[in-house]
Design a protein around this motif. Structure first.
Motif, PDB file in Angstrom:
ATOM      1  N   VAL A   1     -46.894  42.444  75.979  1.00 30.53           N
ATOM      2  CA  VAL A   1     -48.255  42.283  76.480  1.00 30.53           C
ATOM      3  C   VAL A   1     -48.660  43.519  77.268  1.00 30.53           C
ATOM      4  O   VAL A   1     -47.850  44.144  77.946  1.00 30.53           O
ATOM      5  CB  VAL A   1     -48.409  41.007  77.333  1.00 30.53           C
ATOM      6  CG1 VAL A   1     -48.123  39.779  76.516  1.00 30.53           C
ATOM      7  CG2 VAL A   1     -47.544  41.041  78.562  1.00 30.53           C
ATOM      8  N   ARG A   2     -49.917  43.872  77.153  1.00 36.89           N
ATOM      9  CA  ARG A   2     -50.436  45.056  77.844  1.00 36.89           C
ATOM     10  C   ARG A   2     -51.581  44.721  78.793  1.00 36.89           C
ATOM     11  O   ARG A   2     -51.901  45.501  79.672  1.00 36.89           O
ATOM     12  CB  ARG A   2     -50.941  46.088  76.825  1.00 36.89           C
ATOM     13  CG  ARG A   2     -49.903  46.497  75.817  1.00 36.89           C
ATOM     14  CD  ARG A   2     -49.102  47.643  76.326  1.00 36.89           C
ATOM     15  NE  ARG A   2     -48.175  48.080  75.272  1.00 36.89           N
ATOM     16  CZ  ARG A   2     -46.973  48.504  75.511  1.00 36.89           C
ATOM     17  NH1 ARG A   2     -46.534  48.583  76.731  1.00 36.89           N
ATOM     18  NH2 ARG A   2     -46.190  48.870  74.536  1.00 36.89           N
ATOM     19  N   THR A   3     -52.222  43.586  78.571  1.00 38.43           N
ATOM     20  CA  THR A   3     -53.381  43.226  79.389  1.00 38.43           C
ATOM     21  C   THR A   3     -53.222  41.785  79.886  1.00 38.43           C
ATOM     22  O   THR A   3     -52.456  41.011  79.305  1.00 38.43           O
ATOM     23  CB  THR A   3     -54.679  43.313  78.566  1.00 38.43           C
ATOM     24  OG1 THR A   3     -54.659  42.315  77.551  1.00 38.43           O
ATOM     25  CG2 THR A   3     -54.869  44.694  77.944  1.00 38.43           C
TER      26      THR A   3
ATOM     27  N   ALA B   1     -51.392  38.478  78.102  1.00 36.28           N
ATOM     28  CA  ALA B   1     -50.394  37.652  78.796  1.00 36.28           C
ATOM     29  C   ALA B   1     -50.769  36.178  78.712  1.00 36.28           C
ATOM     30  O   ALA B   1     -49.908  35.334  78.469  1.00 36.28           O
ATOM     31  CB  ALA B   1     -50.263  38.095  80.253  1.00 36.28           C
ATOM     32  N   LEU B   2     -52.043  35.872  78.882  1.00 34.09           N
ATOM     33  CA  LEU B   2     -52.487  34.485  78.775  1.00 34.09           C
ATOM     34  C   LEU B   2     -52.296  33.954  77.357  1.00 34.09           C
ATOM     35  O   LEU B   2     -51.874  32.815  77.162  1.00 34.09           O
ATOM     36  CB  LEU B   2     -53.951  34.359  79.196  1.00 34.09           C
ATOM     37  CG  LEU B   2     -54.219  34.526  80.685  1.00 34.09           C
ATOM     38  CD1 LEU B   2     -55.723  34.542  80.954  1.00 34.09           C
ATOM     39  CD2 LEU B   2     -53.537  33.449  81.491  1.00 34.09           C
TER      40      LEU B   2
ATOM     41  N   ALA C   1     -40.407  35.366  83.997  1.00 33.02           N
ATOM     42  CA  ALA C   1     -41.358  35.144  82.907  1.00 33.02           C
ATOM     43  C   ALA C   1     -42.298  36.331  82.758  1.00 33.02           C
ATOM     44  O   ALA C   1     -42.610  36.745  81.643  1.00 33.02           O
ATOM     45  CB  ALA C   1     -42.152  33.866  83.144  1.00 33.02           C
ATOM     46  N   VAL C   2     -42.731  36.910  83.865  1.00 32.12           N
ATOM     47  CA  VAL C   2     -43.591  38.088  83.822  1.00 32.12           C
ATOM     48  C   VAL C   2     -42.826  39.254  83.189  1.00 32.12           C
ATOM     49  O   VAL C   2     -43.328  39.929  82.291  1.00 32.12           O
ATOM     50  CB  VAL C   2     -44.088  38.462  85.231  1.00 32.12           C
ATOM     51  CG1 VAL C   2     -44.864  39.765  85.205  1.00 32.12           C
ATOM     52  CG2 VAL C   2     -44.924  37.339  85.815  1.00 32.12           C
TER      53      VAL C   2
END
Length: 67
Positions: free
Chosen positions: A12-14, A18-19, A47-48
């Motif tokens: 993910v980049r944004t 991520a959502l 998780a992040v």
């Protein structure tokens, strides 16, 4: 029958990506449906990291604002 999630995901980049990645997880959609941006609930921890590295999180850690 439960859907299996692949062992790897796209990095993910944004925040929007991520959502999307979180919503694809079996429990992710339930978390997002339960808590909104104004609820003061934040995704933290491994998780992040896993989402940033393109891995499927094994657990989701949440932190709340306030007491």
């Amino acid at each position: 029958m439960p859907t299996r999630v692949a062992a790897t995901m796209r990095r993910v980049r944004t925040p929007a990506e991520a959502l999307d990645a979180l919503r694809a997880l079996p429990c992710g959609a339930r978390v997002l449906d339960r808590f909104g941006p104004a609820d003061g609930v934040h995704l933290v921890g491994g998780a992040v990291r896993d989402l940033l590295l393109g891995r499927v999180p094994r657990e989701i850690d949440l932190v709340t604002e306030g007491d």
